[in-house]
Write a protein that holds these residues in place. Structure first.
Motif, PDB file in Angstrom:
ATOM      1  N   PHE A   1      38.511  67.262  -5.771  1.00 20.43           N
ATOM      2  CA  PHE A   1      38.619  65.894  -5.269  1.00 20.43           C
ATOM      3  C   PHE A   1      38.464  65.916  -3.771  1.00 20.43           C
ATOM      4  O   PHE A   1      38.733  66.928  -3.130  1.00 20.43           O
ATOM      5  N   ARG A   2      37.984  64.833  -3.225  1.00 18.94           N
ATOM      6  CA  ARG A   2      37.901  64.751  -1.764  1.00 18.94           C
ATOM      7  C   ARG A   2      37.971  63.310  -1.311  1.00 18.94           C
ATOM      8  O   ARG A   2      37.622  62.385  -2.083  1.00 18.94           O
ATOM      9  N   ALA A   3      38.428  63.110  -0.108  1.00 16.79           N
ATOM     10  CA  ALA A   3      38.518  61.772   0.465  1.00 16.79           C
ATOM     11  C   ALA A   3      37.145  61.397   0.989  1.00 16.79           C
ATOM     12  O   ALA A   3      36.547  62.158   1.737  1.00 16.79           O
ATOM     13  N   VAL A   4      36.614  60.269   0.565  1.00 23.59           N
ATOM     14  CA  VAL A   4      35.281  59.882   1.036  1.00 23.59           C
ATOM     15  C   VAL A   4      35.311  58.659   1.942  1.00 23.59           C
ATOM     16  O   VAL A   4      34.319  58.335   2.572  1.00 23.59           O
ATOM     17  N   ASP A   5      36.449  57.957   1.996  1.00 29.46           N
ATOM     18  CA  ASP A   5      36.520  56.823   2.925  1.00 29.46           C
ATOM     19  C   ASP A   5      37.978  56.540   3.235  1.00 29.46           C
ATOM     20  O   ASP A   5      38.858  56.775   2.398  1.00 29.46           O
ATOM     21  N   ARG A   6      38.224  56.087   4.438  1.00 31.82           N
ATOM     22  CA  ARG A   6      39.590  55.761   4.834  1.00 31.82           C
ATOM     23  C   ARG A   6      39.500  54.652   5.848  1.00 31.82           C
ATOM     24  O   ARG A   6      38.685  54.721   6.765  1.00 31.82           O
ATOM     25  N   PHE A   7      40.296  53.595   5.666  1.00 30.69           N
ATOM     26  CA  PHE A   7      40.353  52.601   6.733  1.00 30.69           C
ATOM     27  C   PHE A   7      41.695  51.898   6.763  1.00 30.69           C
ATOM     28  O   PHE A   7      42.443  51.901   5.787  1.00 30.69           O
ATOM     29  N   GLU A   8      42.002  51.328   7.914  1.00 34.30           N
ATOM     30  CA  GLU A   8      43.238  50.579   8.101  1.00 34.30           C
ATOM     31  C   GLU A   8      42.879  49.159   8.475  1.00 34.30           C
ATOM     32  O   GLU A   8      41.745  48.885   8.846  1.00 34.30           O
ATOM     33  N   GLY A   9      43.868  48.268   8.424  1.00 32.77           N
ATOM     34  CA  GLY A   9      43.669  46.904   8.889  1.00 32.77           C
ATOM     35  C   GLY A   9      42.930  46.077   7.851  1.00 32.77           C
ATOM     36  O   GLY A   9      43.024  46.332   6.643  1.00 32.77           O
ATOM     37  N   GLY A  10      42.148  45.080   8.294  1.00 30.57           N
ATOM     38  CA  GLY A  10      41.477  44.172   7.385  1.00 30.57           C
ATOM     39  C   GLY A  10      42.526  43.398   6.597  1.00 30.57           C
ATOM     40  O   GLY A  10      43.545  42.984   7.132  1.00 30.57           O
ATOM     41  N   GLY A  11      42.287  43.277   5.318  1.00 23.24           N
ATOM     42  CA  GLY A  11      43.231  42.521   4.501  1.00 23.24           C
ATOM     43  C   GLY A  11      44.327  43.391   3.907  1.00 23.24           C
ATOM     44  O   GLY A  11      45.024  42.975   2.991  1.00 23.24           O
ATOM     45  N   LEU A  12      44.464  44.602   4.403  1.00 27.45           N
ATOM     46  CA  LEU A  12      45.448  45.519   3.809  1.00 27.45           C
ATOM     47  C   LEU A  12      46.866  45.107   4.183  1.00 27.45           C
ATOM     48  O   LEU A  12      47.096  44.588   5.273  1.00 27.45           O
ATOM     49  N   PRO A  13      47.795  45.403   3.290  1.00 26.10           N
ATOM     50  CA  PRO A  13      49.195  45.149   3.640  1.00 26.10           C
ATOM     51  C   PRO A  13      49.584  45.958   4.874  1.00 26.10           C
ATOM     52  O   PRO A  13      49.005  47.017   5.123  1.00 26.10           O
ATOM     53  N   ALA A  14      50.549  45.455   5.626  1.00 24.92           N
ATOM     54  CA  ALA A  14      50.979  46.158   6.840  1.00 24.92           C
ATOM     55  C   ALA A  14      51.470  47.559   6.499  1.00 24.92           C
ATOM     56  O   ALA A  14      51.941  47.804   5.392  1.00 24.92           O
ATOM     57  N   ASP A  15      51.314  48.483   7.450  1.00 25.24           N
ATOM     58  CA  ASP A  15      51.797  49.865   7.298  1.00 25.24           C
ATOM     59  C   ASP A  15      51.151  50.606   6.136  1.00 25.24           C
ATOM     60  O   ASP A  15      51.750  51.500   5.547  1.00 25.24           O
ATOM     61  N   HIS A  16      49.974  50.206   5.786  1.00 27.68           N
ATOM     62  CA  HIS A  16      49.255  50.907   4.723  1.00 27.68           C
ATOM     63  C   HIS A  16      47.820  51.184   5.156  1.00 27.68           C
ATOM     64  O   HIS A  16      47.304  50.510   6.023  1.00 27.68           O
TER      65      HIS A  16
END
Ligand SMILES: [Zn+2]
Lengths: 372, 657
Positions: B600-615
């Motif tokens: 398995f591998r991480a192929v994308d990561r992002f913060e902000g946008g419509g994401l819940p806070a602290d996630h």
């Protein structure tokens, strides 16, 4: 004589009799057609003029009676005696067909249309002339590169690589090599000291002593590594430099092995045609001692700037290992003999790549490193 | 062809000045006579010695001077002559020109005569003003405690007890074999000359010269070993020359103090040894001819060996091997045969070299260029990067290069700076060198040397091009390159640990370790250090323990059969609390016992946008595969659910759910 003039004469008048000459003459007519068609297509003609020009061009070649083809029929074919008319006839038929395909108005106009449309058509797809997506490879330092090349030559002869410390005992660097403090030859090495018993090695020879003690004889080694001397830097000197030494100790090792093996080495490194020259010299740790020079690889011995017009380049010091040195290495000099050499790797790299300044090696300038 | 290298040859008038490089073992060639002998021997010709006659007066030299050698170890022979009624004046033009041609400045006829003979016969002489020698007496002895001497160069010298001096009745007047004293120097007022021609022991002269920081024509020769027989010929020749140039009269006789005659011992030279060393036969008559021409006396012994006595001027010849060299030299190295001799074959492999080549190959494929930087550093600069104190030099060239580095970092920073200063802003360097430590010693008591691989990178990840947007290198480029390098070796499990070294930007340093030992430290260079080195863009450095790496086997290449059934990929879009690090996800997924989980591998990561806070959002791509069959969609779903379940305790949820 133009084609028009030639078409007005008979073959006999043109002096064309044998089949080779006939073929050549008809070939000239084919070329003339090609050239005139190209000139017509390249010509700056507007659409209005086009049809009239094409007709005129066609008539020049194909008009009945006075066209070039008709005149060639009249003067060349018909005037040739019947018995030798066969060859001319075959050539003439080929020419007539070719002229019809190239010069007849319709094919000519079609060729003109194709050519102009190719110019105005909009190019589609990627611009393949853009540079490719190149990946820049790294590079090996020229000193390392030459060092490995030198090592490889000796590895090919079964030698092994030995290394040792750069901070050495005065004993291993000098005394064991027959260079006592009391002898002026000690002054031949400008030495950097750590304390009275410890120094920065001035050559990799102490590794020879270490290897002799560790492995005994027979022994075939090369010893590359950094060395140091107390010297102000200039174009060819650096306080830090790299050396490689070689040592062969065995029963029945003679001066002939020294000469032959180093000659082989020089030819392998600088090229098969290289010639070598050995002259007496003095090193406290070898006897007899020598200097090996090779014919200059740049001018093949004729004389140039690099070899100072001598045709020869001093490459290294060498000699038969001094019995005392063998003894210091724990090897019986009555039973074994050996030969050794030592050379500066920077010097070899400077020769190989035509580098003028030794300081280039240690500045780490990518514009320098990229070249290797 | 003889070993006398011709450094240059220049025409001077109708003569030629040939500059020879004379090696330290051949002091006999530090004069014209010795060179003539060599050349004559090489060409099978004869050579002449200077012709002169000493016209002596009736008055005996023994009435004018008394000479005594108190230290026979330091001086084995001392000859003195006296010349009276000398008129000190410039030498004739011809003699002065000759001296100038060989680089000697003419002084006056007396000094010039000694210098002339020095160049001609190779033997150093000294002339004293006899009137200034107290008690008309010469004593060769060791210096007394506290004794002082003003030498010819005007320096007042405190003498050591080991210094051999020439003294008169009261005091030292010359440093034996090195330099005369100012007080007994020849001046225009000198009328009587005491001429010295002696043999001083080489090691003593060398020590005295070194002690006083002097290197003179005389000391240069005496410390190499002069010809004790020549002492007499040289003094006669010089006395004759002084008399001729100055109109003086030579007193009758020589005070020749030579109590223990030096006799050279016989050396046996075997033809078998000549053959064993040179690899060819040299004919007996040729050996006799060569050695005789060089001044050796040779007695054949049944033509398989010779009894050879070296001449007094060849102190370098002491052993059979020295004679073999003489034979080879005159035979001509070019005449000797050649043979290529390879080592006996050995099955041993040079694994260290194979590993070193693998490192070079990996790094160059990754775009790194090798640099070689100086080992010698400024200890103050070195100390800013490590507590390990460097090995200091006793006699450095400069403060900048007065210690052997104990950290490779400054060298790499200087290499990067050199390039940034010159507009070369995209650089990837590696260096394989050593650091030297005082805290550790080898079994021989030498400072320990450790090999270290240093990486230094800065600038763009790829050069700017039309094909993609430029992006600067960052921490993960270096981390990835290190990972690629380590993967070339059989490292076993390796650990990552965030850990700042003092020169790392806080929070941007890390360490890889394996088997409990640190393998590499790496991270971003601290911005303050970068500023001090005028590095105006982020720089990333790695220090790899090269000894540890080279001790590891290269990755073993063993074939495993290629799966016959296709793999299934599933992308999991996860919502992860910011506090959870990727390492924790890795461990949680890795802990699930799933035979089908291929990787398995991480192929994308992002913060902000419509994401819940602290996630943050993480896209995890999972590869599933079975060796026995093609997995069904249902089976894949079961596996995915187990993975999600394993991530639950970390507060991770499936985003799309
Ligand atoms: Zn040349």
């Amino acid at each position: 004589m133009t084609i028009d003039e030639k078409a007005g004469k008979t073959l006999a008048e043109l002096g064309v009799t044998d089949s080779n000459a006939i073929a050549r003459l008809f070939e000239q007519v084919h070329s003339a057609i090609d050239e005139e068609v190209r000139a017509f297509l390249d010509g700056d003609i507007d659409d209005g003029e086009l049809a009239r020009n094409a007709k005129a061009f066609r008539d020049r070649w194909l008009a009945r009676g006075h066209g070039l083809i008709a005149r060639i029929d009249q003067n060349w074919l018909k005037q040739t005696p019947k018995e030798s008319r066969g060859a001319v006839g075959a050539e003439f038929n080929r020419l007539r067909q070719y002229a019809a395909a190239q010069v007849e108005t319709e094919p000519l106009l079609e060729a003109w249309r194709q050519k102009t449309s190719a110019l105005s058509e909009v190019r589609r797809g990627p611009d393949l002339t853009l540079p490719g997506y190149e990946r820049e490879l790294g590079s090996i330092h020229p000193v390392t590169r030459v060092q490995r090349e030198l090592e490889d030559i000796f590895i090919g002869l079964g030698f092994r690589i030995e290394t040792g410390p750069e901070i050495e005992s005065v004993y291993n660097n000098f005394d064991a090599l027959n260079i006592p403090e009391s002898h002026p030859s000690r002054d031949d090495w400008d030495t950097l000291y750590i304390d009275s018993n410890t120094l920065l090695r001035t050559h990799t020879s102490p590794v020879q002593i270490r290897a002799m003690r560790k492995y005994g004889a027979p022994l075939y080694i090369v010893t590359p590594g950094k060395c140091y001397r107390n010297e102000n830097p200039d174009a060819t000197h650096s306080a830090m430099f790299h050396q490689i030494e070689g040592l062969a100790v065995d029963t029945d090792i003679t001066f002939a092995d020294l000469k032959g093996t180093l000659d082989f080495f020089a030819r392998k490194f600088f090229g098969e045609k290289t010639r070598t020259r050995f002259q007496p010299s003095f090193f406290p740790f070898t006897e007899p001692s020598g200097e090996m020079a090779a014919s200059c690889p740049f001018c093949e011995g004729r004389g140039c700037r690099t070899c100072k017009e001598s045709g020869w380049i001093e490459l290294m010091g060498c000699g038969m290992v001094h019995p005392d040195v063998l003894r210091h290495g724990g090897i019986d000099p009555d039973r074994y003999s050996g030969w050794a050499f030592g050379l500066g790797i920077e010097r070899f790299a400077m020769l190989k790549y035509d580098i003028g300044e030794i300081q280039n090696f240690f500045q780490s300038d990518v514009r320098f490193l990229r070249q290797f | 062809m003889l070993g006398l290298g011709v450094a240059s040859s220049v025409a001077v008038g109708s003569d030629h000045v040939v500059d020879l490089e004379v090696t330290t073992n051949r002091p006999d060639c530090l004069g014209h006579l010795g060179v003539a002998r060599e050349v004559a021997a090489a060409f099978g010709r004869s050579f002449g010695r200077p012709v002169y006659t000493v016209q002596e007066t009736g008055k005996s030299v023994h009435d004018a001077i008394k000479i005594e050698i108190a230290d026979l170890e330091g001086c084995a022979r001392y000859c003195g002559r006296v010349i009276e009624n000398v008129e000190v004046r410039p030498s004739p033009e011809r003699l002065a020109r000759r001296l100038e041609a060989v680089g000697v400045r003419p002084i006056n006829n007396v000094a010039d005569a000694t210098n002339y003979v020095l160049m001609e016969l190779g033997h150093p002489l000294h002339a004293f003003d006899l009137a200034r020698l107290r008690g008309a007496r010469i004593e060769v002895r060791r210096a007394r405690a506290g004794e002082k001497l003003q030498t010819l160069d005007g320096v007042e010298r405190e003498l050591a007890k080991a210094d051999l001096v020439i003294a008169d009745a009261d005091r030292a007047v010359a440093l034996a074999g090195v330099m005369g004293g100012a007080d007994s120097e020849i001046t225009s007022a000198t009328r009587q000359v005491m001429l010295e021609s002696a043999w001083f022991e080489p090691v003593g002269v060398r020590r005295t010269a070194k002690r006083h920081g002097l290197h003179t024509e005389a000391s240069h020769r005496f410390e190499r070993g002069m010809d004790i027989a020549m002492a007499r010929e040289a003094i006669d020749r010089t006395a004759a020359l002084i008399a001729e140039l100055s109109g003086g009269q030579v007193l009758q006789g020589v005070v020749d103090v030579y109590p223990q005659r030096r006799i050279r011992s016989t050396i046996v030279l075997r033809s078998s040894e000549v053959r064993r060393i040179l690899g060819t036969e040299v004919e007996g008559p040729e050996i006799v001819r060569s050695l005789t021409a060089l001044g050796f006396s040779v007695e054949p012994e049944a033509n398989v060996s010779w009894h050879v006595v070296p001449p007094s001027f060849r102190l370098d010849v002491e052993r059979e091997i020295d004679l073999v060299e003489e034979v080879a030299r005159l035979h001509g190295y070019h005449e000797l045969p050649m043979r290529v001799r390879a080592a006996p074959p050995s099955p041993e492999r040079d694994l260290r070299r194979e590993r070193e080549l693998a490192i070079s190959a990996t790094l160059t494929a990754l775009g790194y260029r090798e640099v070689i930087v100086p080992s010698m550093v400024d200890p103050a600069e070195n100390a800013r990067f490590t507590d390990e104190s460097p090995v200091r030099l006793l006699n450095p060239l400069s403060q900048d290069a007065s210690a052997m580095r104990s950290t490779p970092v400054p060298g790499m920073l200087r290499a990067l700076r050199w390039n940034l200063d010159r507009g070369q802003t995209d650089v990837r360097f590696f260096e394989m060198g050593k650091v030297y430590t005082t805290s550790e010693r080898t079994s021989e008591g030498l400072p320990a040397e450790r090999r270290v691989l240093t990486l230094g990178v800065t600038g763009l990840r790829r050069p700017a091009s039309v094909h993609d947007a430029p992006r600067a290198l960052d921490f993960f480029d270096l981390k990835g390159d290190l990972g690629t390098l380590l993967a070339a070796f059989d490292v076993g499990p390796w650990d990552f640990l965030a850990e700042d070294l003092r020169y790392h930007e806080p929070g941007l340093g890390a360490r890889y370790s394996a088997r409990g030992a640190a393998l590499a430290h790496f991270g971003q260079l601290h911005h303050q250090v970068a500023r001090e080195y005028k590095l105006r863009q982020p720089v990333y450095l790695a220090e790899v323990d090269l000894d540890a790496l080279l001790a590891l086997d290269l990755r073993r290449r063993t074939f495993r059969s290629i799966p016959r059934f296709p793999a299934v990929e599933r992308d999991l879009s996860l919502l992860v609390p910011l506090a959870v690090m990727y390492r924790q996800i890795e461990e949680a997924v890795g802990a699930v016992p799933l035979a089908e989980l291929q990787g398995f591998r991480a192929v994308d990561r992002f913060e902000g946008g419509g994401l819940p806070a602290d996630h943050y959002s993480l896209l995890l791509r999972i590869t599933l595969q079975s060796p026995e069959r093609t997995l069904t969609g249902e089976e894949a779903e079961v596996t995915v659910r187990r993975i999600i379940a394993a991530l639950g305790p970390l507060g991770i949820q499936l985003r799309s759910a």
